[in-house]
Design a protein around this motif. Structure first.
Motif, PDB file in Angstrom:
ATOM      1  N   LEU A  38       0.836  -1.199   0.000  1.00 15.50           N
ATOM      2  CA  LEU A  38       0.000   0.000   0.000  1.00 15.50           C
ATOM      3  C   LEU A  38       0.876   1.256   0.000  1.00 15.50           C
ATOM      4  CD1 LEU A  38      -3.288   0.315   1.879  1.00 15.50           C
ATOM      5  CD2 LEU A  38      -1.809   2.272   1.654  1.00 15.50           C
ATOM      6  N   LEU A  39       1.898   1.274   0.842  1.00 17.57           N
ATOM      7  CA  LEU A  39       2.817   2.420   0.879  1.00 17.57           C
ATOM      8  C   LEU A  39       3.506   2.616  -0.471  1.00 17.57           C
ATOM      9  CD1 LEU A  39       4.533   2.051   4.367  1.00 17.57           C
ATOM     10  CD2 LEU A  39       2.994   3.885   3.640  1.00 17.57           C
ATOM     11  N   MET A  40       3.949   1.522  -1.078  1.00 17.00           N
ATOM     12  CA  MET A  40       4.633   1.618  -2.369  1.00 17.00           C
ATOM     13  C   MET A  40       3.692   2.191  -3.428  1.00 17.00           C
ATOM     14  SD  MET A  40       7.818   0.656  -2.211  1.00 17.00           S
ATOM     15  CE  MET A  40       8.223   0.295  -3.905  1.00 17.00           C
ATOM     16  N   TYR A  41       2.439   1.760  -3.421  1.00 15.23           N
ATOM     17  CA  TYR A  41       1.485   2.276  -4.399  1.00 15.23           C
ATOM     18  C   TYR A  41       1.313   3.789  -4.237  1.00 15.23           C
ATOM     19  CZ  TYR A  41      -2.745   3.300  -6.932  1.00 15.23           C
ATOM     20  OH  TYR A  41      -3.645   3.872  -7.785  1.00 15.23           O
ATOM     21  N   VAL A  42       1.083   4.230  -3.014  1.00 17.08           N
ATOM     22  CA  VAL A  42       0.876   5.665  -2.761  1.00 17.08           C
ATOM     23  C   VAL A  42       2.148   6.441  -3.086  1.00 17.08           C
ATOM     24  CG1 VAL A  42       0.346   7.398  -0.998  1.00 17.08           C
ATOM     25  CG2 VAL A  42      -0.950   5.252  -1.065  1.00 17.08           C
ATOM     26  N   HIS A  43       3.287   5.875  -2.747  1.00 17.07           N
ATOM     27  CA  HIS A  43       4.565   6.538  -3.022  1.00 17.07           C
ATOM     28  C   HIS A  43       4.788   6.705  -4.529  1.00 17.07           C
ATOM     29  CE1 HIS A  43       8.697   7.780  -2.488  1.00 17.07           C
ATOM     30  NE2 HIS A  43       9.132   6.745  -3.174  1.00 17.07           N
ATOM     31  N   ARG A  44       4.510   5.666  -5.300  1.00 16.93           N
ATOM     32  CA  ARG A  44       4.768   5.692  -6.744  1.00 16.93           C
ATOM     33  C   ARG A  44       3.733   6.491  -7.536  1.00 16.93           C
ATOM     34  NH1 ARG A  44       6.392  -0.618  -7.321  1.00 16.93           N
ATOM     35  NH2 ARG A  44       8.552  -0.399  -6.687  1.00 16.93           N
ATOM     36  N   HIS A  45       2.481   6.480  -7.072  1.00 19.93           N
ATOM     37  CA  HIS A  45       1.401   7.070  -7.865  1.00 19.93           C
ATOM     38  C   HIS A  45       0.840   8.357  -7.281  1.00 19.93           C
ATOM     39  CE1 HIS A  45       1.419   3.567 -10.452  1.00 19.93           C
ATOM     40  NE2 HIS A  45       1.499   2.839  -9.364  1.00 19.93           N
ATOM     41  N   GLY A  46       1.424   8.825  -6.203  1.00 13.13           N
ATOM     42  CA  GLY A  46       0.963  10.073  -5.620  1.00 13.13           C
ATOM     43  C   GLY A  46      -0.294   9.896  -4.798  1.00 13.13           C
ATOM     44  N   PRO A  47      -0.849  10.982  -4.336  1.00 11.95           N
ATOM     45  CA  PRO A  47      -2.037  10.885  -3.482  1.00 11.95           C
ATOM     46  C   PRO A  47      -3.135  10.054  -4.154  1.00 11.95           C
ATOM     47  CG  PRO A  47      -1.217  13.127  -3.504  1.00 11.95           C
ATOM     48  CD  PRO A  47      -0.439  12.358  -4.549  1.00 11.95           C
ATOM     49  N   ALA A  48      -3.686   9.116  -3.394  1.00 14.44           N
ATOM     50  CA  ALA A  48      -4.681   8.192  -3.940  1.00 14.44           C
ATOM     51  C   ALA A  48      -5.936   8.199  -3.085  1.00 14.44           C
ATOM     52  CB  ALA A  48      -4.095   6.782  -3.974  1.00 14.44           C
ATOM     53  N   ARG A  49      -7.035   7.811  -3.715  1.00 11.18           N
ATOM     54  CA  ARG A  49      -8.284   7.653  -2.976  1.00 11.18           C
ATOM     55  C   ARG A  49      -8.335   6.244  -2.399  1.00 11.18           C
ATOM     56  NH1 ARG A  49     -13.307   8.293  -5.970  1.00 11.18           N
ATOM     57  NH2 ARG A  49     -12.419   6.583  -7.142  1.00 11.18           N
ATOM     58  N   ALA A  50      -8.935   6.097  -1.238  1.00 11.15           N
ATOM     59  CA  ALA A  50      -9.079   4.782  -0.626  1.00 11.15           C
ATOM     60  C   ALA A  50      -9.853   3.842  -1.542  1.00 11.15           C
ATOM     61  CB  ALA A  50      -9.764   4.905   0.736  1.00 11.15           C
ATOM     62  N   ALA A  51     -10.842   4.361  -2.247  1.00 12.76           N
ATOM     63  CA  ALA A  51     -11.639   3.532  -3.159  1.00 12.76           C
ATOM     64  C   ALA A  51     -10.771   2.959  -4.276  1.00 12.76           C
ATOM     65  CB  ALA A  51     -12.791   4.341  -3.746  1.00 12.76           C
ATOM     66  N   ASP A  52      -9.828   3.753  -4.778  1.00  8.92           N
ATOM     67  CA  ASP A  52      -8.936   3.269  -5.832  1.00  8.92           C
ATOM     68  C   ASP A  52      -8.017   2.167  -5.310  1.00  8.92           C
ATOM     69  OD1 ASP A  52     -10.034   5.135  -7.573  1.00  8.92           O
ATOM     70  OD2 ASP A  52      -8.489   6.639  -7.112  1.00  8.92           O
ATOM     71  N   ILE A  53      -7.545   2.340  -4.081  1.00  9.38           N
ATOM     72  CA  ILE A  53      -6.682   1.333  -3.459  1.00  9.38           C
ATOM     73  C   ILE A  53      -7.459   0.037  -3.260  1.00  9.38           C
ATOM     74  CG2 ILE A  53      -5.425   0.748  -1.349  1.00  9.38           C
ATOM     75  CD1 ILE A  53      -4.763   3.814  -1.169  1.00  9.38           C
ATOM     76  N   ALA A  54      -8.687   0.153  -2.776  1.00  8.43           N
ATOM     77  CA  ALA A  54      -9.526  -1.034  -2.554  1.00  8.43           C
ATOM     78  C   ALA A  54      -9.731  -1.791  -3.860  1.00  8.43           C
ATOM     79  CB  ALA A  54     -10.862  -0.623  -1.945  1.00  8.43           C
ATOM     80  N   GLU A  55     -10.021  -1.063  -4.922  1.00  7.45           N
ATOM     81  CA  GLU A  55     -10.252  -1.705  -6.217  1.00  7.45           C
ATOM     82  C   GLU A  55      -8.980  -2.357  -6.744  1.00  7.45           C
ATOM     83  OE1 GLU A  55     -11.539  -0.528 -10.757  1.00  7.45           O
ATOM     84  OE2 GLU A  55     -12.263   0.716  -9.114  1.00  7.45           O
ATOM     85  N   LEU A  56      -7.871  -1.655  -6.671  1.00  9.64           N
ATOM     86  CA  LEU A  56      -6.605  -2.169  -7.187  1.00  9.64           C
ATOM     87  C   LEU A  56      -6.206  -3.474  -6.510  1.00  9.64           C
ATOM     88  CD1 LEU A  56      -4.009  -1.669  -8.928  1.00  9.64           C
ATOM     89  CD2 LEU A  56      -3.040  -0.697  -6.848  1.00  9.64           C
ATOM     90  N   PHE A  57      -6.332  -3.513  -5.185  1.00  9.48           N
ATOM     91  CA  PHE A  57      -5.907  -4.684  -4.428  1.00  9.48           C
ATOM     92  C   PHE A  57      -7.045  -5.676  -4.170  1.00  9.48           C
ATOM     93  CE2 PHE A  57      -2.628  -1.519  -3.177  1.00  9.48           C
ATOM     94  CZ  PHE A  57      -1.521  -2.200  -3.655  1.00  9.48           C
TER      95      PHE A  57
END
Length: 155
Positions: A38-57
């Motif tokens: 999760l940290l790597m995703y936010v670090h690489r792609h910039g500020p993210a929405r929780a909904a986008d993170i939920a969908e991705l993972f």
């Protein structure tokens, strides 16, 4: 069990074993693979929405919210209002979150090197081609499923 079923089972089993091994190695250093992803995703792609993170993972929104609550409490991420939609919160990594990645990334990189480094250059190229071919087949099926189950887009 057919040859394809056996191959699929072996491939899935290997992936899960690698995932668990990585999680155990990271946990021994005080981190977790789930948090690090999760940290790597936010670090690489910039500020993210929780909904986008939920969908991705492929996680339930509540699961992501609970994980973010803990990470925010630990000072690894911050939630900030979206500039265009004040109802939406964007998750950003903090300096402590970046330090957490710096601790875990060498563990991940070393394990990848130990596992995939057993392959010679030709085997790596073959595996890369095989993975790409499987990814294309999955993408094709995802597209078919999307057409079969298409719903009106919500704006």
């Amino acid at each position: 069990m057919t040859d394809l079923d056996q191959l699929s089972t072996e491939f899935g089993s290997l992936f899960l074993r690698m995932h668990r091994l990585l999680d155990r190695r990271m946990s021994a250093s005080g981190a977790s693979f789930a948090r690090t992803k999760l940290l790597m995703y936010v670090h690489r792609h910039g500020p993210a929405r929780a909904a986008d993170i939920a969908e991705l993972f492929s996680l339930a929104p509540r699961t992501v919210t609970e994980a973010l609550d803990g990470m925010e409490r630990d000072g690894l991420v911050v939630r900030e209002p979206d500039a265009r939609d004040r109802r939406v919160k964007r998750i950003s990594i903090t300096p402590a979150g970046k330090r957490a990645i710096e601790t875990t990334e060498p563990i991940r990189a070393r394990l990848v090197e130990l596992i995939f480094g057993t392959l010679d250059v030709q085997e790596r190229a073959q595996l890369s081609g095989i993975v790409e071919k499987l990814a294309v087949a999955v993408a094709r099926e995802e597209g078919d499923a999307g057409l079969a189950c298409s719903a009106p887009e919500q704006g």
